[in-house]
Design a protein around this motif. Structure first.
Motif, PDB file in Angstrom:
ATOM      1  N   ALA A  14       0.841  -1.207   0.000  1.00  0.00           N
ATOM      2  CA  ALA A  14       0.000   0.000   0.000  1.00  0.00           C
ATOM      3  C   ALA A  14       0.872   1.252   0.000  1.00  0.00           C
ATOM      4  O   ALA A  14       0.581   2.219  -0.713  1.00  0.00           O
ATOM      5  N   TRP A  17       2.350   2.446  -3.295  1.00  0.00           N
ATOM      6  CA  TRP A  17       1.438   3.204  -4.142  1.00  0.00           C
ATOM      7  C   TRP A  17       1.651   4.711  -3.958  1.00  0.00           C
ATOM      8  O   TRP A  17       1.473   5.496  -4.887  1.00  0.00           O
ATOM      9  N   LEU A  20       4.443   6.054  -6.421  1.00  0.00           N
ATOM     10  CA  LEU A  20       4.372   5.660  -7.829  1.00  0.00           C
ATOM     11  C   LEU A  20       4.795   6.792  -8.755  1.00  0.00           C
ATOM     12  O   LEU A  20       4.456   7.954  -8.531  1.00  0.00           O
ATOM     13  N   ARG A  24       4.067   2.745 -13.025  1.00  0.00           N
ATOM     14  CA  ARG A  24       4.118   1.566 -12.163  1.00  0.00           C
ATOM     15  C   ARG A  24       5.436   1.389 -11.426  1.00  0.00           C
ATOM     16  O   ARG A  24       5.724   0.331 -10.898  1.00  0.00           O
ATOM     17  N   LEU A  61       0.021  -3.485  -8.928  1.00  0.00           N
ATOM     18  CA  LEU A  61      -0.502  -2.130  -9.092  1.00  0.00           C
ATOM     19  C   LEU A  61      -1.950  -2.053  -8.618  1.00  0.00           C
ATOM     20  O   LEU A  61      -2.327  -1.153  -7.862  1.00  0.00           O
ATOM     21  N   ARG A  62      -2.745  -3.012  -9.017  1.00  0.00           N
ATOM     22  CA  ARG A  62      -4.149  -3.054  -8.621  1.00  0.00           C
ATOM     23  C   ARG A  62      -4.287  -3.201  -7.109  1.00  0.00           C
ATOM     24  O   ARG A  62      -4.997  -2.453  -6.450  1.00  0.00           O
ATOM     25  N   SER A  64      -2.015  -2.626  -4.747  1.00  0.00           N
ATOM     26  CA  SER A  64      -1.419  -1.543  -3.967  1.00  0.00           C
ATOM     27  C   SER A  64      -2.406  -0.389  -3.794  1.00  0.00           C
ATOM     28  O   SER A  64      -2.545   0.154  -2.701  1.00  0.00           O
ATOM     29  N   GLU A  65      -3.118  -0.053  -4.862  1.00  0.00           N
ATOM     30  CA  GLU A  65      -4.106   1.025  -4.748  1.00  0.00           C
ATOM     31  C   GLU A  65      -5.262   0.608  -3.844  1.00  0.00           C
ATOM     32  O   GLU A  65      -5.720   1.369  -2.990  1.00  0.00           O
ATOM     33  N   GLU A  66      -5.728  -0.610  -4.026  1.00  0.00           N
ATOM     34  CA  GLU A  66      -6.817  -1.149  -3.219  1.00  0.00           C
ATOM     35  C   GLU A  66      -6.445  -1.131  -1.728  1.00  0.00           C
ATOM     36  O   GLU A  66      -7.219  -0.674  -0.882  1.00  0.00           O
ATOM     37  N   PHE A  68      -4.056   0.618  -0.264  1.00  0.00           N
ATOM     38  CA  PHE A  68      -3.832   1.977   0.207  1.00  0.00           C
ATOM     39  C   PHE A  68      -5.154   2.596   0.668  1.00  0.00           C
ATOM     40  O   PHE A  68      -5.245   3.148   1.758  1.00  0.00           O
ATOM     41  N   HIS A  69      -6.174   2.473  -0.170  1.00  0.00           N
ATOM     42  CA  HIS A  69      -7.466   3.056   0.186  1.00  0.00           C
ATOM     43  C   HIS A  69      -8.093   2.366   1.395  1.00  0.00           C
ATOM     44  O   HIS A  69      -8.647   3.039   2.267  1.00  0.00           O
TER      45      HIS A  69
END
Length: 77
Positions: A14, A17, A20, A24, A61-62, A64-66, A68-69
């Protein structure tokens, strides 16, 4: 203390991200054991190189964003 390395890896991914760049790439700044585990999980490309950044895979990438949020975003009221 028994440490849950999967939770450490999730938080580390996370945080990648946050740094970044170039779509990526993320700055290397994590413990080598953590980046090695993320590599073995297929979330980043091999971190053992002279580059100062790591490259996240599509899945990395997918996720890490998920992560993080879910870990760091404030809940709306």
């Amino acid at each position: 203390m028994d440490i849950d390395e999967d939770k450490i890896d999730a938080a580390a991914l996370a945080l990648l991200w946050l740094t970044l760049h170039d779509e990526r790439r993320a700055w290397k700044g994590l413990d080598w054991d953590v980046t090695d585990r993320l590599f073995k999980k297929g979330l980043i490309e091999d971190p053992a190189n002279k580059s100062k950044s790591v490259v996240l895979t599509d899945e990395g990438l997918r996720r890490s964003e998920e992560l993080f949020h879910s870990l760091f975003a404030r809940q709306s009221r």
